[in-house]
Design a protein around this motif. Sequence first.
Motif, PDB file in Angstrom:
ATOM      1  N   TRP A  79      -0.294  -4.574  -9.574  1.00  8.87           N
ATOM      2  CA  TRP A  79      -0.483  -3.162  -9.200  1.00  8.87           C
ATOM      3  C   TRP A  79      -0.729  -3.090  -7.701  1.00  8.87           C
ATOM      4  O   TRP A  79      -1.632  -3.763  -7.159  1.00  8.87           O
ATOM      5  N   THR A  80       0.051  -2.278  -6.991  1.00 10.04           N
ATOM      6  CA  THR A  80      -0.149  -1.964  -5.582  1.00 10.04           C
ATOM      7  C   THR A  80       0.226  -0.506  -5.366  1.00 10.04           C
ATOM      8  O   THR A  80       0.926   0.091  -6.200  1.00 10.04           O
ATOM      9  N   PRO A  81      -0.158   0.090  -4.242  1.00 14.67           N
ATOM     10  CA  PRO A  81       0.302   1.452  -3.951  1.00 14.67           C
ATOM     11  C   PRO A  81       1.819   1.544  -3.855  1.00 14.67           C
ATOM     12  O   PRO A  81       2.405   2.590  -4.186  1.00 14.67           O
ATOM     13  N   GLU A  82       2.460   0.487  -3.412  1.00 17.42           N
ATOM     14  CA  GLU A  82       3.913   0.500  -3.275  1.00 17.42           C
ATOM     15  C   GLU A  82       4.614   0.240  -4.600  1.00 17.42           C
ATOM     16  O   GLU A  82       5.766   0.623  -4.786  1.00 17.42           O
ATOM     17  N   ASN A  83       3.935  -0.405  -5.524  1.00 13.46           N
ATOM     18  CA  ASN A  83       4.524  -0.759  -6.818  1.00 13.46           C
ATOM     19  C   ASN A  83       3.430  -0.668  -7.890  1.00 13.46           C
ATOM     20  O   ASN A  83       2.888  -1.679  -8.333  1.00 13.46           O
TER      21      ASN A  83
END
Length: 585
Positions: A256-260
């Motif tokens: 989980w990341t802000p970009e993905n």
Amino acid sequence: MTVLRQEYPRPQLKRNSWVNLNGEWDFSFDDKNVGQTEHWNENFPDSLKINVPFAFQTKLSGIHDTSFHDVVWYRRKVDIEVNESQKAILHFGAVDYHSHIYVNGQLVKEHIGGNSSFSVDITDYLSDDNEIVVRAFDPSVDQTIPRGKQYWCEESASIFYTRTSGIWQPVWIEVVNATYIKQVRWTPDIDAGHIRLELEPSQLVDSLKINVQIRFKDQLLVDDLLLLNDGYLDRSFNVRGHFVDRSNIHNDGWYWTPENPSLFDVTLKLVQDDTTLDTVESYFGMRKVGTNNGRFQLNNKDYYQKLVLDQGYFPDGLLTAPSGEDLKKDIELAKALGFNGARKHQKVEDPLFLYWADTLGFLVWGEMAAASEYSEKYVERMTNEWIEVVNRDYNHPSIVAWMPLNESWGISRVNHEKRQQAHSMSMYYLTKSLDETRVVFSNDGWEHTKSDICGIHNYSNAEQVKANYETLEKTLSIKPANREIYCEGFSYDGEPIMITEYGGIAYTVEDKGWGYSSVKSSEELIEGYQAVTSAIGSSELIHGFCYTQLTDVEQEINGLLTYDRQPKCDIEQIKAVNDTINNHI
């Protein structure tokens, strides 16, 4: 009245069957505080009507009275059928501040804390004709209550705004089996590729099992049936090794990341023999938060946080968003401006906001609403409520930091007073004892004791900012608001340094107001933003920022958006500035 807030209020533990109690309730002010002695819980007086979950101070409540009313009462009749094998659980998202809950005249729950959620089993109090009554006590001028930006004077001024009293988050009932899933807790471990599940049923019965189904992008990874031998389950599942598509194992596509913002969907079924007793939907994100070598890290990689201060106020609802879509829109606007997260300032945010942050990919710093004055009673209030807040929101992958204290609010003598330093330290270690997976501040802005991040507030202009952060010695010697960065007896220990408040550039589109500096046009706003943000971004010592702020709030007009969420300047140009800030990562 039109019923607003029709979304399911608790997306981390979602059931398909529920009764929404938002909408019209009977309502009465109790300015003489006679309701308890006159038994309003049994004989409700002639009353007004209010649109729950909006506080009486708001337009959307239908009342819109911003004067002091410390005691208020609510009443609603409900039609609930419960058989002998079921329970009726009444849920409150938040009631500010001290609430008494009555069902058919009987006291069923007392709760203290205006920011945290609570529930109560009302089964034994139900009859054929059911009535729920709520008494809310919110002392307007008590400055030892964790109230955030709610002002203790009747008229808003400076950085303080209109109060929110009584019910201000959704109310609902769930009819469940007597044996139901009471609590779920997810803890990711990306290094091992495991997700840890801690689960608590309401009670232990013979042959009780839990079926755990975990999916990633419609791919079934786990389908286990586990025996519950006691009243608590603690089990880890290898989600990385279960990938059918082996090409996913060695890349970061499942992080989980802000970009993905990859999320794993979960179905939990509590079963006894061949009978399903309870089914809930949940989810989790696989991500890791930490610091290393003076930098914040997400998933073992340096990550530069570009945050915006978001106070979460709305013109017609104050602390309560008119709908879940309004919460989603705020995140979408912030991302369009080029921010990858928000510091939710002086507000414990609605779980639906956190759901959209999880889903859309948006970092969140969870901050407690502060008190203004220190006392032993404040410590008790603050500590108890903060525990409830952290436990409620623990599962949201978007939350990467906890901030129990800000700018020495409530601890104004922390720089030199050992007792207040002890409180600051205790809030840091208390939070760590509840949650070891996130970074924690002891205090933000200045006067740190023990913090994982050195957060500094600085509203200087671009030239001053650039000069302030040329060397570590100069950085730590600057006194924002004439306050030391570290309290007496404490010092910098290599933690990441971030500018966690800056900017505050006021540009008025319609109304008069104030900011930390001011400009006269959209073009000047962009120029000012670029100058001060680029100055921060050019520093080798600064590893993240939080700009003040996303929207105007009442008399404070230093938002990039107006109070009703209209851009004050070209969003793309603000995004272009943010996109250039990588800070050598």
